[in-house]
Design a protein around this motif. Structure first.
Motif, PDB file in Angstrom:
ATOM      1  N   TYR A 113      -5.756  12.635   9.638  1.00 44.92           N
ATOM      2  CA  TYR A 113      -7.043  11.928   9.608  1.00 44.92           C
ATOM      3  C   TYR A 113      -7.492  11.843  11.054  1.00 44.92           C
ATOM      4  CZ  TYR A 113      -6.237  10.215   4.817  1.00 44.92           C
ATOM      5  OH  TYR A 113      -6.030  10.102   3.481  1.00 44.92           O
ATOM      6  N   ALA A 136      -0.999  11.968   8.841  1.00 44.65           N
ATOM      7  CA  ALA A 136      -0.642  11.129   7.703  1.00 44.65           C
ATOM      8  C   ALA A 136       0.434  11.785   6.843  1.00 44.65           C
ATOM      9  CB  ALA A 136      -1.878  10.828   6.858  1.00 44.65           C
ATOM     10  N   PRO A 174       6.910   2.964   0.486  1.00 42.79           N
ATOM     11  CA  PRO A 174       6.244   1.765   0.995  1.00 42.79           C
ATOM     12  C   PRO A 174       4.764   2.023   1.264  1.00 42.79           C
ATOM     13  CG  PRO A 174       7.713   2.699   2.638  1.00 42.79           C
ATOM     14  CD  PRO A 174       7.955   3.448   1.387  1.00 42.79           C
ATOM     15  N   SER A 175       4.041   0.941   1.364  1.00 45.28           N
ATOM     16  CA  SER A 175       2.599   1.032   1.574  1.00 45.28           C
ATOM     17  C   SER A 175       2.291   1.824   2.835  1.00 45.28           C
ATOM     18  CB  SER A 175       2.035  -0.380   1.687  1.00 45.28           C
ATOM     19  OG  SER A 175       0.653  -0.326   1.781  1.00 45.28           O
ATOM     20  N   GLY A 176       1.295   2.691   2.746  1.00 45.30           N
ATOM     21  CA  GLY A 176       0.852   3.442   3.914  1.00 45.30           C
ATOM     22  C   GLY A 176       1.653   4.689   4.175  1.00 45.30           C
ATOM     23  N   CYS A 177       2.548   5.060   3.258  1.00 46.10           N
ATOM     24  CA  CYS A 177       3.395   6.221   3.528  1.00 46.10           C
ATOM     25  C   CYS A 177       2.713   7.529   3.160  1.00 46.10           C
ATOM     26  CB  CYS A 177       4.721   6.092   2.781  1.00 46.10           C
ATOM     27  SG  CYS A 177       4.542   6.275   1.006  1.00 46.10           S
ATOM     28  N   GLY A 178       1.534   7.467   2.545  1.00 47.00           N
ATOM     29  CA  GLY A 178       0.790   8.687   2.295  1.00 47.00           C
ATOM     30  C   GLY A 178       0.786   9.148   0.856  1.00 47.00           C
ATOM     31  N   LYS A 179       1.159   8.263  -0.068  1.00 50.94           N
ATOM     32  CA  LYS A 179       1.189   8.658  -1.488  1.00 50.94           C
ATOM     33  C   LYS A 179      -0.213   8.995  -1.980  1.00 50.94           C
ATOM     34  CE  LYS A 179       2.738   4.640  -2.713  1.00 50.94           C
ATOM     35  NZ  LYS A 179       2.787   3.944  -1.418  1.00 50.94           N
ATOM     36  N   SER A 180      -1.174   8.067  -1.725  1.00 50.86           N
ATOM     37  CA  SER A 180      -2.548   8.311  -2.179  1.00 50.86           C
ATOM     38  C   SER A 180      -3.103   9.550  -1.507  1.00 50.86           C
ATOM     39  CB  SER A 180      -3.429   7.121  -1.841  1.00 50.86           C
ATOM     40  OG  SER A 180      -2.974   5.983  -2.516  1.00 50.86           O
ATOM     41  N   THR A 181      -2.822   9.672  -0.231  1.00 49.35           N
ATOM     42  CA  THR A 181      -3.326  10.822   0.515  1.00 49.35           C
ATOM     43  C   THR A 181      -2.880  12.120  -0.140  1.00 49.35           C
ATOM     44  OG1 THR A 181      -3.237   9.520   2.529  1.00 49.35           O
ATOM     45  CG2 THR A 181      -3.342  11.906   2.789  1.00 49.35           C
ATOM     46  N   ILE A 188     -13.865  13.262   3.044  1.00 49.20           N
ATOM     47  CA  ILE A 188     -13.587  12.522   4.281  1.00 49.20           C
ATOM     48  C   ILE A 188     -13.864  13.410   5.485  1.00 49.20           C
ATOM     49  CG2 ILE A 188     -11.748  11.401   5.611  1.00 49.20           C
ATOM     50  CD1 ILE A 188     -10.533  10.679   2.835  1.00 49.20           C
ATOM     51  N   GLN A 231      -6.905   3.614  -8.427  1.00 46.93           N
ATOM     52  CA  GLN A 231      -6.179   2.349  -8.328  1.00 46.93           C
ATOM     53  C   GLN A 231      -6.996   1.199  -8.918  1.00 46.93           C
ATOM     54  OE1 GLN A 231      -4.568   1.977  -4.462  1.00 46.93           O
ATOM     55  NE2 GLN A 231      -3.790  -0.071  -4.755  1.00 46.93           N
ATOM     56  N   GLU A 258      -1.611   4.296  -8.823  1.00 46.43           N
ATOM     57  CA  GLU A 258      -1.319   2.895  -9.164  1.00 46.43           C
ATOM     58  C   GLU A 258      -2.204   2.392 -10.291  1.00 46.43           C
ATOM     59  OE1 GLU A 258      -0.831   0.266  -5.809  1.00 46.43           O
ATOM     60  OE2 GLU A 258      -0.720   1.985  -4.479  1.00 46.43           O
ATOM     61  N   HIS A 313       4.055   1.262  -7.204  1.00 44.86           N
ATOM     62  CA  HIS A 313       4.868   0.408  -6.342  1.00 44.86           C
ATOM     63  C   HIS A 313       5.927  -0.303  -7.167  1.00 44.86           C
ATOM     64  CE1 HIS A 313       3.121   0.602  -2.406  1.00 44.86           C
ATOM     65  NE2 HIS A 313       1.910   0.637  -2.947  1.00 44.86           N
TER      66      HIS A 313
HETATM   67  N1  LIG Z   1      -9.853   7.698   5.195  1.00 41.83           N
HETATM   68  C1  LIG Z   1      -8.867   7.514   6.071  1.00 41.83           C
HETATM   69  N2  LIG Z   1      -9.112   7.619   7.381  1.00 41.83           N
HETATM   70  C2  LIG Z   1      -8.140   7.443   8.290  1.00 41.83           C
HETATM   71  N3  LIG Z   1      -6.874   7.139   7.977  1.00 41.83           N
HETATM   72  C3  LIG Z   1      -6.544   7.000   6.673  1.00 41.83           C
HETATM   73  C4  LIG Z   1      -7.537   7.186   5.653  1.00 41.83           C
HETATM   74  N4  LIG Z   1      -6.960   6.986   4.462  1.00 41.83           N
HETATM   75  C5  LIG Z   1      -5.652   6.704   4.715  1.00 41.83           C
HETATM   76  N5  LIG Z   1      -5.425   6.721   6.043  1.00 41.83           N
HETATM   77  C6  LIG Z   1      -4.122   6.467   6.676  1.00 41.83           C
HETATM   78  O1  LIG Z   1      -3.189   7.386   6.160  1.00 41.83           O
HETATM   79  C7  LIG Z   1      -1.947   6.749   5.914  1.00 41.83           C
HETATM   80  C8  LIG Z   1      -1.541   6.950   4.473  1.00 41.83           C
HETATM   81  O2  LIG Z   1      -2.459   6.270   3.664  1.00 41.83           O
HETATM   82  P1  LIG Z   1      -2.371   6.262   2.084  1.00 41.83           P
HETATM   83  O3  LIG Z   1      -3.596   5.630   1.561  1.00 41.83           O
HETATM   84  O4  LIG Z   1      -2.061   7.612   1.631  1.00 41.83           O
HETATM   85  O5  LIG Z   1      -1.125   5.304   1.853  1.00 41.83           O
HETATM   86  P2  LIG Z   1      -0.444   4.904   0.491  1.00 41.83           P
HETATM   87  O6  LIG Z   1       0.922   5.426   0.516  1.00 41.83           O
HETATM   88  O7  LIG Z   1      -1.319   5.264  -0.649  1.00 41.83           O
HETATM   89  O8  LIG Z   1      -0.371   3.334   0.654  1.00 41.83           O
HETATM   90  P3  LIG Z   1      -0.620   2.223  -0.487  1.00 41.83           P
HETATM   91  O9  LIG Z   1       0.643   2.168  -1.270  1.00 41.83           O
HETATM   92  O10 LIG Z   1      -0.793   0.968   0.305  1.00 41.83           O
HETATM   93  O11 LIG Z   1      -1.794   2.609  -1.270  1.00 41.83           O
HETATM   94  C9  LIG Z   1      -2.130   5.307   6.280  1.00 41.83           C
HETATM   95  O12 LIG Z   1      -1.563   5.110   7.538  1.00 41.83           O
HETATM   96  C10 LIG Z   1      -3.623   5.103   6.346  1.00 41.83           C
HETATM   97  O13 LIG Z   1      -3.945   4.191   7.343  1.00 41.83           O
END
Ligand SMILES: Nc1ncnc2c1ncn2[C@@H]1O[C@H](COP(=O)(O)OP(=O)(O)OP(=O)(O)O)[C@@H](O)[C@H]1O
Ligand SMILES: [Mg+2]
Lengths: 278, 581
Positions: free
Chosen positions: A41, A46, A65-72, A84, A119, A200, A231
């Motif tokens: 990003y 990420a 854990p949260s923020g590990c990049g699953k959604s990404t 994006i 989600q 989720e 989660h």
């Molecule tokens: N649009 C974006 N622009 C910049 N950084 C992003 C963007 N979306 C996600 N990130 C970053 O990428 C990383 C992974 O985000 P992601 O949303 O994939 O986490 P996640 O595993 O789905 O977390 P959660 O369980 O909290 O949903 C995070 O550090 C987040 O800050």
């Protein structure tokens, strides 16, 4: 690509070593194959070097854990990340053998093959019926019989039919949060996709609705390839066949759910699934 | 609103084991924010009072204008008689020298009031006899004021109101002397006279107008042929021959119609009234020259209501007369509504499409920011500048080119090459398009991202997503922008004076002649009407009631237009209501 990786790799990389991938179990084939996948990003990376294969007809859970990049990662499968700005990727994701990031790929056709549930429920400001048949409407299908049938099947599939059969033409925004989420699931399966991506899906739901959705996922197992981000460890253990554990943008461990939860190879996975961190 | 009270804090203190010493807690008023609240509330009430005060003033004056008022006959000490509707009274300061010159008793009274004298303004009418419509009468000069039941208030087609009595009436040559206002023979004859007037108007405007229009068309055909093929060409000759041939019957028809009008006029000449003012000065005029007459001090409530309603009807449904200070405002109502709707028709699609492109499709970057800032700044350009631009670019530039291509035969008379309805609407569209763009952009960006993603994830294309999800969802916001644009456009006058609004438009932009809707015609506008009547007329006192009534009407029309738009918007909004999580 590996070479490009080394200078950007954070210190933790060495600590984790290569991901622990368990031996593959017999299925009817590969649906999505992720190869050396990296994602940035802007300047922030990420996803680091993700490699694994999602098998057709199974339920695969993404945990971490949260923020590990699953959604990404999930949003890469149907190229929702295209929206994006400043997004950069390296590596390949293959769907049914073809690179989905190839310039010839029609994202619209790709997304029609991959239903997505978000989600947070996001029903459209239309009637329940119109919400469900939206994927058909955009294909220009007008035949009332086809629409009615699809609507019925999808709502039955999402365990919502009995609750909304008398208010099909009322606004979908009048449904409860859990009903809205199931409506979104119905919408996702109405387009008859091959893969169902769920981010989720139960995070906003009460235990009863959650149970219903888990039941639904169980039923979908045969016909669809399901990827679910969750989660909830129990949920992952209950519904999934395979589980991928991610941490700080890396895939740490991937294998059969039973193995991941009972005999993980990686100590981090063990800590996470037993609730010692994360 | 939750506020932390001292009790809460003390409770927290008690709960906390750390609290060793009791603090005496006082929360200053400033921290609670009450003074700020009072100031805000005060400002709000001042604003509301100002707006409602203004509206009340306008509506009070507007709605009382058409009430039939009593007519006073005042006998002055000098023996002179003044008859008229008492309009208003006021105190005014006399010059000290003037006071000294008065009789001692009067002077003493005025001294006692600090040099002020009370005076009353009477609407005397009878401009043709006396040279004024209004007269101030100082109280000290009044010997006696009465309200005799036989004094009439007469509204005339020409010369304004007349206050006095009907001395005699000639009905089909027979003379009736001193009839009352309700004399059935007189009333009947008056109605017949008004119908004759209508008939004459119909002949002159519509029937003779048609003949003239046909004659003009023949002439233009010749001109067109001459321009296209040369004056000596066989085509031009043929057109000339056709003109000669076809204009014969038309001229004959014209003569016939003119004779018919003349015949009706002659009947009209035999039906006259002789009016006498309070002092006995007489004036004879045709019965059809009276609009309305009534015994002002001898009216039942039903009479009053009837007069009130018939005056409103006249105001709403007829053309203005007497330099716009009397009669109706139908052409102005028509012009205002037509121009506003036309403007909305032009501004809405352009504004919405521009905003859609800017927000959804354009690569967000420096260029788009510059465009956006420029659009916002356009909203701040003085409207008269738009008027100048509209005249120069639309009328003289675009319009003249249209004339040269399509209406060559009419030159040097401009068709599109001068101010007109379409150019005014375009100018106002230009003036209001920033409002629509800004509101639409805002509405588009307020559509939740999750909704777009939901649609895209279903495999919808970007356009399908915009069409099916984003636009419907943004519609209420877009409507708000259009409402704002409409309100701004309908109330704008300055630029219109340059691009097509006139004091008196001879014809409506819609009529029976092809192509029926004439967007190039100049038109009347209520806003300009107010300015014209209030500040450009012979007698501002006479125009004042008209100003109030017209203002009421303009406010009413804008309100109705806005209400219509607001109703549409709330319908749209209701569709998206009920969202719950
Ligand atoms: N649009 C974006 N622009 C910049 N950084 C992003 C963007 N979306 C996600 N990130 C970053 O990428 C990383 C992974 O985000 P992601 O949303 O994939 O986490 P996640 O595993 O789905 O977390 P959660 O369980 O909290 O949903 C995070 O550090 C987040 O800050
Ligand atoms: Mg997430």
């Amino acid at each position: 690509m590996k070479v490009a990786m080394t200078d950007a790799a954070p210190p933790v990389a060495a600590a984790f070593g290569p991901p622990s991938v368990h031996p593959k179990r017999g299925t009817d084939g590969e649906a999505i194959r992720i190869r050396d996948f990296n994602l940035w990003y802007g300047k922030a990376q990420a996803l680091y070097d993700v490699n694994f294969t999602i098998e057709r007809g199974l339920v695969t859970a993404l945990i971490g854990p949260s923020g590990c990049g699953k959604s990404t990662l999930l949003r890469c499968f149907n190229r929702m990340n295209d929206l994006i700005d400043n997004l950069r990727i390296e590596g390949r994701i293959e769907f049914e053998g073809g690179d989905i990031y190839a310039s010839t790929v029609d994202t619209i056709a790709l997304r029609k093959q991959m239903g997505m549930v978000f989600q947070k429920p996001n029903p459209f400001p239309m009637s329940v019926f119109e919400n469900v048949v939206y994927p058909l409407r955009i294909d220009g299908i007008r035949d009332r019989k086809v629409l009615d049938e699809t609507c019925y099947k999808a709502l039955q599939g999402a365990a919502l039919w009995n609750e909304v059969k008398d208010r099909l033409h009322a606004s979908a925004l009048g449904l409860s949060g859990g009903q809205q989420q199931r409506l979104c699931i119905a919408r996702a399966i109405a387009g008859d996709p091959e893969v169902l991506l769920m981010d989720e899906p139960c995070s906003a739901l009460d235990p009863i609705a959650t149970a219903k959705i888990e039941e639904l996922i169980d039923e979908l197992r045969e016909r669809y390839t399901v990827v679910i981000v969750t989660h909830n460890m129990q949920q992952a253990a209950r519904v999934s066949d395979n589980t991928a554990f991610m941490y700080l943008g890396r895939l740490i461990e991937y294998g059969e759910t039973e193995t991941i939860f009972n005999n993980p190879l990686n100590v981090r996975t063990q800590d996470y699934v037993t609730g010692r961190f994360g | 609103m939750t506020t932390i009270t001292a009790d809460d804090v003390q409770q927290a203190d008690r709960d906390s084991s750390q609290a060793v010493t009791r603090r005496n807690i006082t929360i200053p008023l400033k921290a609670r924010g009450e003074p700020a609240l009072w100031a805000l509330g005060g400002a709000l009430s001042v604003g509301i009072v100002m707006i409602f005060g203004f509206l009340l003033l306008v509506f009070y004056n507007g709605f009382t204008t058409f009430i039939a008022k009593p007519v006073a006959v005042v006998t002055l000490k000098s023996g002179e008689l003044v008859a008229g509707e008492p309009t208003r009274s006021e105190l005014y300061k006399l010059a000290p020298d003037a006071v000294k010159a008065l009789a001692p008793t009067d002077a003493a009274k005025i001294e006692a009031r600090g040099g002020y004298e009370q005076r009353t303004l009477y609407r005397t009418g009878n401009y043709d006899l006396s040279g004024y419509d209004f007269k101030w009468v100082d109280d000290r000069n009044v010997a006696r004021a009465e309200f005799p039941s036989d004094v009439l208030f007469v509204e005339r087609l020409e010369w304004g109101a007349f206050v006095g009595r009907i001395k005699a009436a000639a009905i089909d040559g027979k003379t009736v002397s001193t009839p009352t206002a309700k004399d059935p023979a007189l009333v009947q004859a008056h109605e017949a006279a008004l119908q004759r007037l209508q008939a004459i108007r119909n002949i002159e405007r519509n029937l003779i107008g048609r003949v003239n229009y046909d004659l003009e068309r023949l002439r233009l055909k010749v001109r067109r042929a001459e321009l296209n093929y040369g004056p000596t060409s066989p085509e031009a000759a043929a057109a000339r021959a056709n003109e000669v041939e076809a204009s014969g019957p038309l001229r004959a028809q014209y003569e016939l119609l003119a004779a018919e009008a003349q015949r009706i006029r002659q009947i009209d000449q035999k039906n006259t009234v002789t009016l006498a003012d309070i002092a006995g000065k007489e004036k004879t005029l045709p019965l059809s020259g009276l609009v309305r007459f009534y015994a002002a001090n001898d009216l039942t409530l039903a009479d009053k209501i009837g007069i009130y309603l018939s005056r409103w009807w006249e105001f709403l449904s007829s053309d203005p007369r007497e330099a716009n200070t009397e009669g109706g405002v139908l052409p102005a109502i028509f012009g205002t509504v037509a121009m506003t709707l036309l403007m909305v028709l032009m501004v809405a699609p352009v504004g919405v499409i521009t905003a859609l492109y800017l927000r959804e499709y354009a690569q967000q970057g420096r260029l788009v920011s510059v465009v956006r800032i420029s659009v916002n700044n356009l909203a701040g350009v003085p409207s008269i500048v738009y008027g100048v631009f509209g005249l120069g670019f639309f009328a003289y530039g675009l319009g003249s080119s249209i004339d040269e291509v399509f209406f060559l035969e009419r030159l040097p008379n401009p068709t599109y090459g001068t101010g007109g309805l379409i150019w005014a609407a375009l100018t106002l569209a230009l003036l209001t398009v920033p409002v629509v763009i800004v509101a639409t952009e805002e509405a588009l960006s307020a559509v939740p991202r999750s909704m777009r993603e939901g649609s895209l994830a279903c495999g919808a294309s970007k356009w399908q997503t915009i069409r099916n999800i984003v636009l419907p969802r943004a519609m209420p916001g877009i409507m708000t922008g259009i409402i704002l644009a409409m309100a701004r456009g309908a109330g704008e006058v300055a630029p219109l004076m340059l691009v097509g609004v006139v004091k008196l438009a001879p014809t409506l932009p819609i009529d029976a002649y092809f192509p029926y809707i004439h967007l190039e015609r100049s038109f009347m506008h209520l806003g300009f009407h107010i300015y014209d009547v209030g500040f450009q007329s012979r007698n501002s006192e006479a125009g004042k009631p008209m100003v109030f009534v017209t203002t009421c009407l303009l406010i009413g029309i804008i309100t109705v237009l806005n209400l219509a738009a607001i109703i549409i918007r709330s319908r749209l909004k209701r569709r998206f209501a009920g969202s719950q999580f």
